[in-house]
Design an enzyme around this catalytic site. Structure first.
Site, PDB file in Angstrom:
ATOM      1  N   CYS A 129       0.852  -1.188   0.000  1.00 38.02           N
ATOM      2  CA  CYS A 129       0.000   0.000   0.000  1.00 38.02           C
ATOM      3  C   CYS A 129       0.886   1.236   0.000  1.00 38.02           C
ATOM      4  CB  CYS A 129      -0.902   0.011   1.226  1.00 38.02           C
ATOM      5  SG  CYS A 129      -2.267   1.196   1.072  1.00 38.02           S
ATOM      6  N   CYS A 131      -0.132   4.239   1.684  1.00 35.79           N
ATOM      7  CA  CYS A 131      -0.502   5.219   2.718  1.00 35.79           C
ATOM      8  C   CYS A 131       0.615   5.535   3.720  1.00 35.79           C
ATOM      9  CB  CYS A 131      -1.773   4.791   3.443  1.00 35.79           C
ATOM     10  SG  CYS A 131      -1.638   3.204   4.264  1.00 35.79           S
ATOM     11  N   CYS A 139      -4.026   6.141   0.194  1.00 41.96           N
ATOM     12  CA  CYS A 139      -3.548   4.876  -0.369  1.00 41.96           C
ATOM     13  C   CYS A 139      -3.373   4.926  -1.881  1.00 41.96           C
ATOM     14  CB  CYS A 139      -4.492   3.747   0.013  1.00 41.96           C
ATOM     15  SG  CYS A 139      -4.760   3.617   1.791  1.00 41.96           S
ATOM     16  N   LYS A 204     -12.007  -4.833   2.866  1.00 43.07           N
ATOM     17  CA  LYS A 204     -11.407  -4.020   3.907  1.00 43.07           C
ATOM     18  C   LYS A 204     -12.330  -2.838   4.165  1.00 43.07           C
ATOM     19  CE  LYS A 204      -7.260  -1.413   5.009  1.00 43.07           C
ATOM     20  NZ  LYS A 204      -5.900  -1.094   4.579  1.00 43.07           N
ATOM     21  N   ARG A 214      -2.659   3.317  12.808  1.00 46.19           N
ATOM     22  CA  ARG A 214      -2.308   4.535  12.051  1.00 46.19           C
ATOM     23  C   ARG A 214      -1.388   5.432  12.858  1.00 46.19           C
ATOM     24  NH1 ARG A 214      -8.041   6.006   9.143  1.00 46.19           N
ATOM     25  NH2 ARG A 214      -8.186   4.051   7.978  1.00 46.19           N
ATOM     26  N   ARG A 226     -10.854   7.657   4.450  1.00 44.29           N
ATOM     27  CA  ARG A 226     -10.695   6.608   3.443  1.00 44.29           C
ATOM     28  C   ARG A 226     -12.026   6.046   2.945  1.00 44.29           C
ATOM     29  NH1 ARG A 226      -5.362   6.414   4.245  1.00 44.29           N
ATOM     30  NH2 ARG A 226      -4.424   5.447   6.080  1.00 44.29           N
ATOM     31  N   GLU A 242     -16.678  -7.842  -3.602  1.00 41.53           N
ATOM     32  CA  GLU A 242     -15.244  -7.511  -3.585  1.00 41.53           C
ATOM     33  C   GLU A 242     -14.405  -8.785  -3.664  1.00 41.53           C
ATOM     34  OE1 GLU A 242     -13.420  -4.937  -3.747  1.00 41.53           O
ATOM     35  OE2 GLU A 242     -14.538  -3.166  -3.134  1.00 41.53           O
ATOM     36  N   LYS A 257     -11.300  -7.781   6.826  1.00 41.20           N
ATOM     37  CA  LYS A 257     -10.643  -6.902   7.795  1.00 41.20           C
ATOM     38  C   LYS A 257     -11.525  -5.720   8.132  1.00 41.20           C
ATOM     39  CE  LYS A 257      -6.703  -3.900   8.216  1.00 41.20           C
ATOM     40  NZ  LYS A 257      -5.737  -3.123   7.489  1.00 41.20           N
ATOM     41  N   SER A 283      -5.555  -3.650  15.012  1.00 40.47           N
ATOM     42  CA  SER A 283      -4.972  -2.925  16.137  1.00 40.47           C
ATOM     43  C   SER A 283      -5.999  -2.484  17.187  1.00 40.47           C
ATOM     44  CB  SER A 283      -4.188  -1.715  15.628  1.00 40.47           C
ATOM     45  OG  SER A 283      -5.031  -0.839  14.898  1.00 40.47           O
ATOM     46  N   TYR A 322      -1.855  -9.511  16.434  1.00 40.95           N
ATOM     47  CA  TYR A 322      -0.774  -9.027  17.288  1.00 40.95           C
ATOM     48  C   TYR A 322      -0.621  -9.922  18.522  1.00 40.95           C
ATOM     49  CZ  TYR A 322      -1.475  -5.052  14.248  1.00 40.95           C
ATOM     50  OH  TYR A 322      -1.614  -4.273  13.134  1.00 40.95           O
TER      51      TYR A 322
HETATM   52  C1  PBG Z   1      -2.777   0.261   5.213  1.00 39.33           C
HETATM   53  C2  PBG Z   1      -3.167  -0.588   6.370  1.00 39.33           C
HETATM   54  C3  PBG Z   1      -3.903  -0.251   7.521  1.00 39.33           C
HETATM   55  C4  PBG Z   1      -3.917  -1.384   8.332  1.00 39.33           C
HETATM   56  C5  PBG Z   1      -3.221  -2.372   7.658  1.00 39.33           C
HETATM   57  N1  PBG Z   1      -2.787  -1.865   6.447  1.00 39.33           N
HETATM   58  C6  PBG Z   1      -4.480   1.017   7.948  1.00 39.33           C
HETATM   59  C7  PBG Z   1      -5.510   1.714   7.182  1.00 39.33           C
HETATM   60  O1  PBG Z   1      -6.107   1.206   6.234  1.00 39.33           O
HETATM   61  O2  PBG Z   1      -5.707   2.860   7.548  1.00 39.33           O
HETATM   62  C8  PBG Z   1      -4.560  -1.513   9.685  1.00 39.33           C
HETATM   63  C9  PBG Z   1      -3.997  -2.581  10.551  1.00 39.33           C
HETATM   64  C10 PBG Z   1      -4.473  -2.543  11.954  1.00 39.33           C
HETATM   65  O3  PBG Z   1      -5.286  -1.706  12.355  1.00 39.33           O
HETATM   66  O4  PBG Z   1      -4.006  -3.398  12.725  1.00 39.33           O
HETATM   67  N2  PBG Z   1      -3.631   0.352   4.161  1.00 39.33           N
END
Ligand code: PBG
Length: 337
Positions: A129, A131, A139, A204, A214, A226, A242, A257, A283, A322
């Protein structure tokens, strides 16, 4: 004494479901879902520098690691039996087109090489990605405040090739641009990387659960949000579209996700597709559990294992978490009992 009145509808007492719940051995025997460390992927944030091991404030127990820390880290991960890593890079500088994402000596490229040097059997998955590498934090390529789809695809192909060339086993496009899987597959093949697999972040969502990540990766959009490319959390059927498209474009694995708030999507995807399905326990899901556990309000181990078992029961084959290292230790501990 209460008089027993068996209802003809329940078949009680001939059907007593409690019979198979008597004792742990019996419960294990009939358990439908088992967590196994073989299915876990551990996310890792890597940065430049030396001797850096910075704890992420909103993600206790998770660190931003400098390159030199990787050999020690992957040794630990391998010893725990975790088969794969998902890598995120924090570049030194950002620009409008995220050129750090495809630089020959970029952070991800360097990290992949180090990891493959010290643990060649560990599967390395690279987040694909822009971003984290763009100064605007979006992104894709931005013009007049818009994230441009087709202009971005070319760059994604270029990033994929540079990651594959560094040694990535699997690239994971996560930018939610239309046609990104096809563009990445085409570009990889044209450079001879037929064997590099694609794990698509197919569905996603535009989720508040990414907040801690982030902050950790400094990838927050500098304007807007986003929602123009990531999915609306209210939509379930669209997630299947998708995934259908990404599979048709050549994805080898597809992802849902975040995981916890989207178990219905995971279940439907499992019923609909035969591809391996990954779920990302993101996260925010990690941070909530950690915060409550630190306050002593919940039993961390029990809660985590319950959440991850639910994610697997819903339909995930692979789980990105994690908590992977903790899971490895807890499963060992429970087996040794
Ligand atoms: C980047 C990306 C993100 C995450 C994984 N890849 C953040 C986003 O889309 O803003 C999030 C991972 C997480 O929250 O653990 N595109």
């Amino acid at each position: 004494m209460v008089k027993f009145d068996p209802s003809p509808l329940t078949h009680y007492p001939t059907q007593r479901l409690r019979r198979l719940r008597k004792g742990e051995t019996l419960r294990r025997l009939v358990r439908e879902t088992q967590l196994s460390i073989e299915n876990f992927i551990y996310p890792l944030l890597v940065r430049f520098g030396n001797g850096v091991r910075e704890e992420i404030p909103s993600m206790p127990g998770q660190y931003r690691l400098s390159l030199d820390q990787l050999p020690k880290e992957v040794e630990e991960v391998s010893a725990l039996g975790i088969p794969a890593l998902l890598l995120f890079g924090i570049p030194e500088e950002k620009d409008g087109v995220g050129s750090g994402a495809y630089a020959e000596r970029g952070i991800i490229q360097e990290a992949v090489r180090r990891i493959k040097d010290s643990a060649p059997d560990l599967i390395v998955i690279t987040d694909l990605c822009m971003c984290g590498y763009t100064d605007h934090g979006h992104c894709g390529i931005v013009r007049d405040g818009q994230v441009l789809n087709d202009e971005t695809l070319e760059l994604l192909g270029k990033i994929a090739v540079s990651q594959a060339a560094a040694g990535a086993d699997i690239v994971a496009p996560s930018g939610m641009m239309d046609g990104q899987v096809k563009a990445v597959r085409r570009q990889l093949d044209s450079e001879g990387f037929y064997e590099t697999a694609i794990l698509s972040y197919a569905s996603k969502y535009a989720s508040a659960f990414y907040g801690p990540f982030r902050e950790a990766a400094a990838s927050t959009p500098q304007f807007g949000d986003r929602r123009g490319y990531q999915m609306d959390p209210a939509n379930g059927r669209e997630a299947l579209r998708e995934m259908e498209l990404d599979i048709a474009e050549g994805a080898d694995l597809v992802m849902v996700k975040p995981a916890l708030a989207y178990l219905d999507v995971l279940r439907q995807a499992r019923e609909r597709f035969n591809h391996p399905i990954a779920a990302y326990n993101v996260s925010g899901e990690y941070a909530m559990v950690k915060a409550a556990a630190q306050k002593g309000w919940i039993d961390e181990k029990a809660i985590v294992l319950e959440i991850l078992t639910a994610i697997k029961r819903a339909g995930a084959d692979l789980i990105i978490s994690y908590f992977a290292k903790d899971v490895a230790r807890w499963l060992r501990e429970d087996n040794d009992k």
